[in-house]
Design an enzyme around this catalytic site. Structure first.
Site, PDB file in Angstrom:
ATOM      1  N   ASP A   1     -49.272  12.812  41.954  1.00  0.00           N
ATOM      2  CA  ASP A   1     -49.466  12.533  40.532  1.00  0.00           C
ATOM      3  C   ASP A   1     -48.395  13.314  39.789  1.00  0.00           C
ATOM      4  O   ASP A   1     -48.439  14.544  39.739  1.00  0.00           O
ATOM      5  CB  ASP A   1     -50.879  12.979  40.082  1.00  0.00           C
ATOM      6  CG  ASP A   1     -51.193  12.554  38.648  1.00  0.00           C
ATOM      7  OD1 ASP A   1     -50.262  12.519  37.826  1.00  0.00           O
ATOM      8  OD2 ASP A   1     -52.374  12.273  38.370  1.00  0.00           O
TER       9      ASP A   1
ATOM     10  N   ARG B   1     -56.183  -0.590  39.645  1.00  0.00           N
ATOM     11  CA  ARG B   1     -55.839  -1.882  39.047  1.00  0.00           C
ATOM     12  C   ARG B   1     -55.082  -2.712  40.076  1.00  0.00           C
ATOM     13  O   ARG B   1     -54.194  -2.192  40.781  1.00  0.00           O
ATOM     14  CB  ARG B   1     -54.952  -1.695  37.811  1.00  0.00           C
ATOM     15  CG  ARG B   1     -55.717  -1.312  36.558  1.00  0.00           C
ATOM     16  CD  ARG B   1     -56.679  -2.414  36.114  1.00  0.00           C
ATOM     17  NE  ARG B   1     -57.496  -2.039  34.967  1.00  0.00           N
ATOM     18  CZ  ARG B   1     -58.694  -1.479  35.038  1.00  0.00           C
ATOM     19  NH1 ARG B   1     -59.229  -1.200  36.224  1.00  0.00           N
ATOM     20  NH2 ARG B   1     -59.369  -1.208  33.947  1.00  0.00           N
TER      21      ARG B   1
ATOM     22  N   GLU C   1     -57.953 -11.669  37.793  1.00  0.00           N
ATOM     23  CA  GLU C   1     -59.401 -11.563  38.023  1.00  0.00           C
ATOM     24  C   GLU C   1     -60.142 -12.638  37.253  1.00  0.00           C
ATOM     25  O   GLU C   1     -59.867 -12.811  36.053  1.00  0.00           O
ATOM     26  CB  GLU C   1     -59.898 -10.171  37.590  1.00  0.00           C
ATOM     27  CG  GLU C   1     -59.322  -9.081  38.486  1.00  0.00           C
ATOM     28  CD  GLU C   1     -59.874  -7.678  38.193  1.00  0.00           C
ATOM     29  OE1 GLU C   1     -60.702  -7.535  37.274  1.00  0.00           O
ATOM     30  OE2 GLU C   1     -59.474  -6.748  38.882  1.00  0.00           O
TER      31      GLU C   1
ATOM     32  N   HIS D   1     -64.534  -6.153  41.188  1.00  0.00           N
ATOM     33  CA  HIS D   1     -64.325  -5.149  40.127  1.00  0.00           C
ATOM     34  C   HIS D   1     -65.662  -4.481  39.763  1.00  0.00           C
ATOM     35  O   HIS D   1     -66.127  -4.558  38.613  1.00  0.00           O
ATOM     36  CB  HIS D   1     -63.676  -5.789  38.891  1.00  0.00           C
ATOM     37  CG  HIS D   1     -62.990  -4.781  38.009  1.00  0.00           C
ATOM     38  ND1 HIS D   1     -61.849  -5.071  37.305  1.00  0.00           N
ATOM     39  CD2 HIS D   1     -63.270  -3.476  37.709  1.00  0.00           C
ATOM     40  CE1 HIS D   1     -61.470  -4.007  36.612  1.00  0.00           C
ATOM     41  NE2 HIS D   1     -62.324  -3.022  36.842  1.00  0.00           N
TER      42      HIS D   1
HETATM   43  N1  LIG Z   1     -62.515  -0.347  39.355  1.00  0.00           N
HETATM   44  C1  LIG Z   1     -63.128   0.089  38.283  1.00  0.00           C
HETATM   45  O1  LIG Z   1     -64.150  -0.451  37.860  1.00  0.00           O
HETATM   46  C2  LIG Z   1     -62.582   1.258  37.563  1.00  0.00           C
HETATM   47  C3  LIG Z   1     -61.249   1.489  37.553  1.00  0.00           C
HETATM   48  N2  LIG Z   1     -60.744   2.563  36.897  1.00  0.00           N
HETATM   49  C4  LIG Z   1     -59.313   2.732  36.958  1.00  0.00           C
HETATM   50  O2  LIG Z   1     -59.025   3.898  37.702  1.00  0.00           O
HETATM   51  C5  LIG Z   1     -57.810   4.458  37.262  1.00  0.00           C
HETATM   52  C6  LIG Z   1     -57.984   5.943  37.039  1.00  0.00           C
HETATM   53  O3  LIG Z   1     -58.927   6.193  36.026  1.00  0.00           O
HETATM   54  P1  LIG Z   1     -59.160   7.683  35.511  1.00  0.00           P
HETATM   55  O4  LIG Z   1     -59.121   8.606  36.643  1.00  0.00           O
HETATM   56  O5  LIG Z   1     -60.356   7.660  34.647  1.00  0.00           O
HETATM   57  O6  LIG Z   1     -57.859   7.883  34.613  1.00  0.00           O
HETATM   58  P2  LIG Z   1     -57.098   9.232  34.350  1.00  0.00           P
HETATM   59  O7  LIG Z   1     -56.222   8.977  33.212  1.00  0.00           O
HETATM   60  O8  LIG Z   1     -58.055  10.368  34.282  1.00  0.00           O
HETATM   61  O9  LIG Z   1     -56.213   9.437  35.658  1.00  0.00           O
HETATM   62  C7  LIG Z   1     -55.086   8.690  35.950  1.00  0.00           C
HETATM   63  C8  LIG Z   1     -54.089   9.616  36.601  1.00  0.00           C
HETATM   64  O10 LIG Z   1     -52.998   8.829  37.051  1.00  0.00           O
HETATM   65  C9  LIG Z   1     -51.851   9.615  36.887  1.00  0.00           C
HETATM   66  N3  LIG Z   1     -50.650   8.822  36.950  1.00  0.00           N
HETATM   67  C10 LIG Z   1     -49.998   8.204  35.935  1.00  0.00           C
HETATM   68  N4  LIG Z   1     -48.892   7.613  36.403  1.00  0.00           N
HETATM   69  C11 LIG Z   1     -48.859   7.860  37.724  1.00  0.00           C
HETATM   70  C12 LIG Z   1     -47.951   7.513  38.743  1.00  0.00           C
HETATM   71  N5  LIG Z   1     -46.868   6.809  38.518  1.00  0.00           N
HETATM   72  N6  LIG Z   1     -48.223   7.937  39.990  1.00  0.00           N
HETATM   73  C13 LIG Z   1     -49.326   8.668  40.246  1.00  0.00           C
HETATM   74  N7  LIG Z   1     -50.199   9.034  39.319  1.00  0.00           N
HETATM   75  C14 LIG Z   1     -49.975   8.625  38.074  1.00  0.00           C
HETATM   76  C15 LIG Z   1     -52.078  10.327  35.581  1.00  0.00           C
HETATM   77  O11 LIG Z   1     -51.267  11.478  35.488  1.00  0.00           O
HETATM   78  C16 LIG Z   1     -53.533  10.665  35.655  1.00  0.00           C
HETATM   79  O12 LIG Z   1     -53.734  11.966  36.182  1.00  0.00           O
HETATM   80  C17 LIG Z   1     -57.415   3.660  36.028  1.00  0.00           C
HETATM   81  O13 LIG Z   1     -56.512   2.663  36.425  1.00  0.00           O
HETATM   82  C18 LIG Z   1     -58.690   3.018  35.605  1.00  0.00           C
HETATM   83  O14 LIG Z   1     -58.457   1.868  34.877  1.00  0.00           O
HETATM   84  C19 LIG Z   1     -61.528   3.475  36.271  1.00  0.00           C
HETATM   85  C20 LIG Z   1     -62.875   3.287  36.225  1.00  0.00           C
HETATM   86  C21 LIG Z   1     -63.510   2.147  36.849  1.00  0.00           C
HETATM   87  O1  LIG Z   2     -63.048   1.469  33.229  1.00  0.00           O
HETATM   88  C1  LIG Z   2     -62.236   0.812  33.864  1.00  0.00           C
HETATM   89  O2  LIG Z   2     -61.019   1.042  33.877  1.00  0.00           O
HETATM   90  C2  LIG Z   2     -62.702  -0.296  34.672  1.00  0.00           C
HETATM   91  O3  LIG Z   2     -61.932  -0.863  35.377  1.00  0.00           O
HETATM   92  C3  LIG Z   2     -64.081  -0.736  34.524  1.00  0.00           C
HETATM   93  O4  LIG Z   2     -64.007  -2.079  34.170  1.00  0.00           O
HETATM   94  P1  LIG Z   2     -65.281  -2.844  33.602  1.00  0.00           P
HETATM   95  O5  LIG Z   2     -65.663  -2.154  32.344  1.00  0.00           O
HETATM   96  O6  LIG Z   2     -66.329  -2.749  34.642  1.00  0.00           O
HETATM   97  O7  LIG Z   2     -64.813  -4.238  33.367  1.00  0.00           O
END
Ligand SMILES: NC(=O)C1=CN([C@@H]2O[C@H](COP(=O)(O)OP(=O)(O)OC[C@H]3O[C@@H](n4cnc5c(N)ncnc54)[C@H](O)[C@@H]3O)[C@@H](O)[C@H]2O)C=CC1
Ligand SMILES: O=C(O)C(=O)COP(=O)(O)O
Length: 593
Positions: free
Chosen positions: A220, A281, A310, A329
């Protein structure tokens, strides 16, 4: 001039340093907002006399809906087509979405300026066109914390399910087979997992992977090494991480920099037989490259919760691949996370609509609560100085160059001037245009209109009790309709201070004045001789115009003086003419605040 326009308001609570903007929608009883956040973005919205309308375009937890309904008309319309969304949006003050709705530029354009807040009930805001939101002065808030654990748990669920072929074995047994040797898995203990993106979700995954006995490394570029070290994780370069790991778990946001970062080249650098989990993503992976890597055996297995498109097409080869485990998702989809997210976003949206502070603003600067309360009156002063300065510009001379000077006894790094800067831009631009300026779009609007605002700090001696001693706004390369507002250096100059908790105008051009910045102002330059104040006062008094403040500043006795008169209401043109007709009056101007 639109200074008195009733559809806008920018007035920061001037008397007591509360954490709110004073204005906007009718007061409704709201449940108290949680007091857990420390940093805020300020968002000035516009006054509306009716209940706002919030369009909830994707399923939201009941607790969040209940909260919204106490304050707004809530329209829950799910599965809208892009066209339907565009046609509905002009009737909405706020929009709440999850990941399934594209909030495109067309949405903002179709809103006709009414849409003031977009709430993303989750973390990723890649489905919201942020530049378009900012250009339209629309605040975007998200709910960044409530689904962290759910996403991390889902990552671990996919990791273990993939390693032990749970989904494939389940499908096999349900189809009447009993294939024990086919579904021999791999163990996790002692293996190395690379957490790509060590943010909220990534660090929770790391913690859990440690609990499974895995060796955890991470990449990161923005994460502090000590935070990683604290949980026994080593941060390393992208190449080192992906070439060392047996398992690679993706937790970075989708940005231009991370789009398809897992491509043919990246896969070619991985250990043969690497396994990948993606709960971040879909777009961070080049899906065709992953398919090739799976087919060639470079990647042994993948577990995917997210996809570039999606839902993915029915014949998507990755989805159908036997070494790929998929979920639709579901990362954030636990009952607990959805309730939490719904409350988090409803609070943020309601707060923003009320003109309060959004702790989760994505496209506005964050200002700490302490800074905010200290600067409250200076924010009002800044906007009013901007308004005054621009009204002194003679019609036809375009405003291009604005300079702001902040004088303070505090150190240069002790004052966050972003709010002041935004409000000066608001003050300068709103009276000469029809645009709505707020903290979100101030810099964009200034740039768009070719207004270059420069800032200067002057450090004064003395006790730094007040954050600022004075603010000075200068507009260069213009003519003034009130020549005395031009300083010795040739630009329009106004200066103000906070006195007894109220903003005051203290200098115009080279003249010292002192008038509380309330109501409107008449600036009047006259030959300094007895009786003028009385004459002006009685002209206004005869017309029932209440004078709330008056001050006279002169260059030298018996020469010229500038009289500043604060009036509660705008005098009629004839009254102003009578003032202009006084023989000793050389020039005067009426300014709205
Ligand atoms: N599948 C789902 O339902 C969910 C997906 N997500 C996704 O998970 C991901 C992370 O979410 P959070 O941890 O809450 O966000 P966050 O913002 O806390 O963490 C993201 C991290 O990625 C880092 N980052 C940015 N560019 C980067 C790069 N080029 N290489 C490596 N690291 C890099 C940032 O410095 C940060 O520490 C997001 O894409 C979010 O949309 C989050 C919640 C649910
Ligand atoms: O919080 C995020 O980044 C998610 O990907 C969760 O997506 P959702 O609200 O379940 O459609």
């Amino acid at each position: 001039m639109s200074a008195g326009c009733c559809t806008r308001n920018s007035v920061f609570a001037p008397t007591k340093p509360t954490l709110s903007w004073k204005f906007t929608l009718p007061s409704k009883t709201l449940p108290p907002l949680r007091k857990t956040t420390k940093r805020f973005a300020v968002f000035a919205t516009f006054i509306s006399t009716s209940k706002p309308t919030v369009l909830v375009a994707e399923k939201l937890g009941e607790a969040g809906l209940d909260l919204l309904k106490k304050f707004a008309n809530v329209d829950c319309s799910y599965y809208l087509s892009p066209e339907e969304l565009c046609s509905k949006i002009s009737l909405c003050d706020a929009l709440i979405v999850r990941s399934g709705t594209q909030v495109s530029r067309e949405v903002f354009e179709s809103s006709g300026g009414r849409l003031k807040v977009v709430g993303r009930a989750g973390v990723g805001i890649d489905n919201v066109d942020l530049p378009a939101a900012t250009e339209h002065g629309c605040l975007v808030v998200n709910a960044p914390t409530a689904n962290t654990i759910a996403a991390a748990e889902h990552g671990i669920a996919l990791l273990t399910a993939m390693a032990r072929n749970i989904a494939q074995a389940d499908a096999s047994i349900k189809s009447g087979k009993w294939q024990r040797s086919k579904y021999v898995g791999v163990s996790l203990v002692g293996k190395t997992i690379a957490v790509m993106g060590f943010g909220k979700v990534g660090s929770e995954v790391a913690r859990r992977a440690k609990g499974l006995g895995m060796n955890v490394i991470a990449h990161d570029p923005y994460a502090p090494a000590d935070r990683a070290r604290a949980i026994g994780v080593e941060l390393m370069s992208f190449d080192e991480a992906i070439s060392t790991a047996d398992f690679i778990s993706l937790h970075m946001p989708l940005t231009p920099a991370t789009s398809k970062i897992f491509n043919d080249e990246a896969f070619s650098r991985m250990k043969k037989g690497a396994r990948i989990v993606n709960v971040a993503r879909g777009g961070v992976i080049d899906e065709e490259a992953l398919l090739r890597a799976l087919d060639s055996g470079i990647v042994a297995q993948a577990a995917l919760d997210v996809f570039t498109e999606e839902p993915p097409a029915k014949d998507n080869k990755l989805v159908l691949h036997e070494n790929v485990t998929v979920t639709p998702h579901l990362g954030a989809s636990t009952a607990e996370a959805q309730e939490g997210v719904a409350i988090e976003i409803a609070e943020a949206v309601v707060g923003a609509l009320k003109g309060e502070l959004a702790s989760t603003a994505v496209n506005a600067p964050m200002v700490s609560a302490e800074v905010l309360s200290e600067l409250a009156t200076f924010v009002t002063l800044a906007e009013k100085l901007g308004r005054l300065a621009v009204q002194l510009v003679a019609g036809g001379s375009g405003v291009k160059s604005v300079k702001v000077t902040y004088a303070s006894a505090r150190g240069p790094d002790d004052i966050d001037t972003r709010l002041l800067r935004a409000m000066i831009i608001k003050g300068v631009i709103e009276p000469i245009s029809s645009v709505f300026v707020n903290l979100v779009n101030a810099d964009f609007i200034a740039k768009q209109r070719g207004v270059n605002l420069t800032e200067e700090r002057i450090t004064l001696d003395g006790s730094p009790e007040n954050p600022l001693e004075y603010i000075q706004v200068q507009i260069a390369n213009v003519e003034s309709k009130f020549a005395s507002a031009i300083s010795d250096f040739g630009e329009i100059r106004v200066e103000g201070r906070v006195k007894d908790g109220k903003p005051h105008l203290t200098k115009v051009g080279s003249f010292g004045v002192d008038v509380s910045l309330e109501g409107s102002i008449i600036l009047c330059r006259q030959v300094d001789q007895p009786g003028i104040i009385g004459k002006v006062g009685s002209i206004l008094g005869d017309e029932n115009v209440n004078v709330n403040f008056m001050s006279v500043g002169r260059i030298a006795t018996q020469r010229q003086a500038v009289m500043t008169i604060g009036v509660d209401e705008e005098p009629r043109k004839e009254v102003l003419k009578k003032i202009g007709d006084i023989a000793a009056v050389e020039e005067f101007v009426f300014l709205k605040l």
